[in-house]
Design a protein around this motif. Structure first.
Motif, PDB file in Angstrom:
ATOM      1  N   ASN A   1       0.860  -1.179   0.000  1.00  0.00           N
ATOM      2  CA  ASN A   1       0.000   0.000   0.000  1.00  0.00           C
ATOM      3  C   ASN A   1       0.901   1.236   0.000  1.00  0.00           C
ATOM      4  OD1 ASN A   1      -2.446  -1.557   0.240  1.00  0.00           O
ATOM      5  ND2 ASN A   1      -1.896  -1.882   2.383  1.00  0.00           N
ATOM      6  N   VAL A   2       0.933   1.923  -1.136  1.00  0.00           N
ATOM      7  CA  VAL A   2       1.939   2.956  -1.374  1.00  0.00           C
ATOM      8  C   VAL A   2       1.293   4.339  -1.275  1.00  0.00           C
ATOM      9  CG1 VAL A   2       3.702   3.788  -2.979  1.00  0.00           C
ATOM     10  CG2 VAL A   2       3.108   1.356  -2.915  1.00  0.00           C
ATOM     11  N   ALA A   3       2.037   5.285  -0.714  1.00  0.00           N
ATOM     12  CA  ALA A   3       1.662   6.697  -0.698  1.00  0.00           C
ATOM     13  C   ALA A   3       2.849   7.489  -1.228  1.00  0.00           C
ATOM     14  CB  ALA A   3       1.291   7.163   0.707  1.00  0.00           C
ATOM     15  N   VAL A   4       2.696   8.071  -2.421  1.00  0.00           N
ATOM     16  CA  VAL A   4       3.760   8.840  -3.056  1.00  0.00           C
ATOM     17  C   VAL A   4       3.607  10.299  -2.652  1.00  0.00           C
ATOM     18  CG1 VAL A   4       4.837   9.503  -5.234  1.00  0.00           C
ATOM     19  CG2 VAL A   4       3.796   7.241  -4.988  1.00  0.00           C
ATOM     20  N   GLN A   5       4.662  10.903  -2.114  1.00  0.00           N
ATOM     21  CA  GLN A   5       4.636  12.297  -1.692  1.00  0.00           C
ATOM     22  C   GLN A   5       4.813  13.194  -2.915  1.00  0.00           C
ATOM     23  OE1 GLN A   5       7.517  12.994   1.386  1.00  0.00           O
ATOM     24  NE2 GLN A   5       6.742  11.353   2.702  1.00  0.00           N
ATOM     25  N   THR A   6       3.722  13.831  -3.341  1.00  0.00           N
ATOM     26  CA  THR A   6       3.781  14.689  -4.519  1.00  0.00           C
ATOM     27  C   THR A   6       4.141  16.130  -4.190  1.00  0.00           C
ATOM     28  OG1 THR A   6       1.392  15.115  -4.340  1.00  0.00           O
ATOM     29  CG2 THR A   6       2.094  13.264  -5.714  1.00  0.00           C
ATOM     30  N   MET A   7       3.877  16.564  -2.949  1.00  0.00           N
ATOM     31  CA  MET A   7       4.200  17.933  -2.550  1.00  0.00           C
ATOM     32  C   MET A   7       4.251  18.011  -1.029  1.00  0.00           C
ATOM     33  SD  MET A   7       2.266  21.509  -3.562  1.00  0.00           S
ATOM     34  CE  MET A   7       2.437  21.122  -5.302  1.00  0.00           C
ATOM     35  N   ARG A   8       5.157  18.859  -0.532  1.00  0.00           N
ATOM     36  CA  ARG A   8       5.283  19.067   0.912  1.00  0.00           C
ATOM     37  C   ARG A   8       5.490  20.551   1.181  1.00  0.00           C
ATOM     38  NH1 ARG A   8       6.969  16.087   5.546  1.00  0.00           N
ATOM     39  NH2 ARG A   8       7.816  17.473   7.145  1.00  0.00           N
ATOM     40  N   LYS A   9       4.759  21.081   2.159  1.00  0.00           N
ATOM     41  CA  LYS A   9       4.918  22.468   2.584  1.00  0.00           C
ATOM     42  C   LYS A   9       5.001  22.501   4.103  1.00  0.00           C
ATOM     43  CE  LYS A   9       2.592  24.821  -1.267  1.00  0.00           C
ATOM     44  NZ  LYS A   9       1.533  25.792  -1.637  1.00  0.00           N
ATOM     45  N   ASP A  10       5.948  23.309   4.601  1.00  0.00           N
ATOM     46  CA  ASP A  10       6.160  23.438   6.040  1.00  0.00           C
ATOM     47  C   ASP A  10       5.786  24.840   6.517  1.00  0.00           C
ATOM     48  OD1 ASP A  10       7.236  20.803   6.267  1.00  0.00           O
ATOM     49  OD2 ASP A  10       9.138  21.549   5.478  1.00  0.00           O
ATOM     50  N   ASP A  11       5.470  24.934   7.808  1.00  0.00           N
ATOM     51  CA  ASP A  11       5.162  26.201   8.467  1.00  0.00           C
ATOM     52  C   ASP A  11       4.080  26.978   7.718  1.00  0.00           C
ATOM     53  OD1 ASP A  11       5.372  28.106  10.453  1.00  0.00           O
ATOM     54  OD2 ASP A  11       6.875  29.280   9.352  1.00  0.00           O
ATOM     55  N   LEU A  12       2.958  26.317   7.503  1.00  0.00           N
ATOM     56  CA  LEU A  12       1.833  26.976   6.853  1.00  0.00           C
ATOM     57  C   LEU A  12       0.620  26.936   7.770  1.00  0.00           C
ATOM     58  CD1 LEU A  12      -0.020  24.342   5.914  1.00  0.00           C
ATOM     59  CD2 LEU A  12       1.546  24.323   3.997  1.00  0.00           C
ATOM     60  N   LEU A  13      -0.323  27.815   7.485  1.00  0.00           N
ATOM     61  CA  LEU A  13      -1.570  27.868   8.239  1.00  0.00           C
ATOM     62  C   LEU A  13      -2.514  26.821   7.672  1.00  0.00           C
ATOM     63  CD1 LEU A  13      -2.457  29.740  10.576  1.00  0.00           C
ATOM     64  CD2 LEU A  13      -3.791  31.022   8.900  1.00  0.00           C
ATOM     65  N   LYS A  14      -3.110  26.002   8.558  1.00  0.00           N
ATOM     66  CA  LYS A  14      -3.972  24.931   8.064  1.00  0.00           C
ATOM     67  C   LYS A  14      -5.193  24.793   8.954  1.00  0.00           C
ATOM     68  CE  LYS A  14      -1.383  21.311  10.505  1.00  0.00           C
ATOM     69  NZ  LYS A  14      -0.666  20.027  10.360  1.00  0.00           N
TER      70      LYS A  14
END
Length: 419
Positions: free
Chosen positions: A290-303
């Motif tokens: 069961n695979v999860a490919v990381q297509t984008m990562r952003k740090d220190d953002l408002l969520k």
């Protein structure tokens, strides 16, 4: 008397006030969550099968009966190492017969060369005698014909010798093929024959062994939906789990995205190959990943939580329901906004990348205040706030809690339930 009238009026006023007070609808209660800063990793989920990077199916080029087996399942083999032996008796006989034919052809060639030498001497002698007038021209012509015939005989013997030598090499090659050797270094993952079994290579080469070249390096062949394939790039990181180790997460890298489409029941998918380091040899060929490919990562953002995007006060839901009755498209689900992306989790998230959304903040005296925001990437649980009048620490509403006026044990008969 005045006191009695005053008491009655006071009681009447209190009764009316109490009636209207208890008649008011209860203040709605909400379940909230804080707006916070953090990281969001957008992923594409898929399933695939673990395979060795190089898997070689070893067959046989000759037919016969398996006489010996030198390896078994999980045997380590080296390139050129014998792994099985086909009974060589028939091949040895063919080699001996071909060698005899070759020797016979060599003898025939030697005899033809002797005949050629004799014809050449006779021709040269008759040629000199013709000049002296001792023999007739017909004798010289006969010698010429014999010489030409001898020369042709030598060429024919040479051709026969070449054929017999080719047959000998073929017989020797078949004898060598009777000993099946490993073409690569690796480990035997499959053995399909036993001693005494007859294999036939007449029409199709049978597969006797399957050898994985290197199980320390494996790959996962995943099926990616056509709507997500554009988000994948070679070099992206991937995480996956297998049922054998449910609590352990393994890592890999996208090494190939194949352009050939795979159509299954009108669903188009593409194969993405995930390279995996298997130095500990925990993973085995054929495991489902069961695979999860990381297509984008952003740090220190408002969520904000994605549940906040799906929330609407019950009053507004009722208005939308009434508006939909009898109108165009009544009973139909609203179409997703253009440009929305698929989120992980159950179904599609209400969040859409770069789409205007509305969330409700809990303000003042428990009031739900709508605030427009622009969303970014999402990981299924949270969504990025690109812009909007929200800040860290705000209470965003994710659910309205219904209140039941009837308390447990109230409203029934004071004498208990009726039997």
């Amino acid at each position: 008397m005045k006191k009695i009238i005053g008491a009655v009026l006071l009681l009447l006023v209190l009764s009316v006030a109490g009636y209207f007070y208890f008649k008011q609808p209860p203040q709605p209660q909400y379940k909230t969550q804080k707006v916070e800063r953090g990281s969001i990793v957008s992923t594409v989920s898929a399933t695939g099968t673990l395979n060795a990077v190089v898997t070689v199916q070893v067959g046989t080029q000759v037919s016969g009966t398996i006489a010996k087996l030198y390896v078994d399942f999980n045997s380590q083999v080296k390139k050129g190492q014998p792994i099985a032996q086909i009974d060589p008796a028939l091949f040895l006989s063919a080699v001996q017969q071909s060698r005899g034919n070759a020797l016979n052809a060599e003898a025939s060639l030697a005899k033809a060369r002797v005949t050629l030498a004799d014809a050449k001497r006779t021709y040269n002698r008759n040629k000199a005698l013709l000049v002296e007038g001792i023999i007739a021209q017909s004798d010289l012509d006969a010698a010429q014909t014999a010489y030409d015939a001898a020369l042709t005989g030598v060429r024919g013997a040479e051709a026969v010798l070449l054929q017999t030598r080719g047959a000998l090499r073929q017989a020797e090659t078949n004898l060598n093929y009777a000993t099946i050797k490993s073409p690569v270094d690796g480990i035997v993952v499959s053995r399909n024959v036993d001693v005494g079994q007859t294999v036939a290579a007449s029409f199709q080469t049978p597969t006797l062994f399957t050898i994985a070249q290197d199980l320390t390096k494996m790959q996962i062949d995943t099926s990616i939906d056509e709507s997500d394939i554009s988000r994948l790039k070679v070099g992206q990181k991937a995480e996956f789990t297998v049922d054998a180790y449910p609590e352990q997460t393994f890592e890999g890298t996208v090494v190939q995205i194949r352009n050939a489409p795979v159509v299954t029941q009108n669903v188009v998918t593409y194969v993405a190959v995930i390279g995996v380091d298997n130095r500990q040899l925990l993973l085995k060929p054929g495991m489902t990943a069961n695979v999860a490919v990381q297509t984008m990562r952003k740090d220190d953002l408002l969520k904000v939580p994605t549940a906040a995007l799906r929330f609407k006060p019950k009053a507004e839901k009722g208005k939308e329901k009434d508006k939909g009755k009898g109108g165009k498209g009544a009973g139909m689900t609203a179409a997703a906004p253009k440009g929305s992306v698929r989120m992980q989790g159950e179904g599609r998230s209400a969040a859409a990348n770069g789409t205007k959304q509305t969330v409700y903040l809990l303000k003042g005296e428990g009031k739900a205040v709508p605030v427009a925001i622009i969303t970014g990437i999402s990981d299924g649980a949270s969504v990025e706030v690109v812009s909007g009048a929200v800040k860290e620490g705000d209470d965003v509403i994710i659910e309205q809690v219904s209140q039941d006026k009837k308390k447990s044990g109230m409203g029934g008969s004071p004498m208990g339930p009726r039997f």
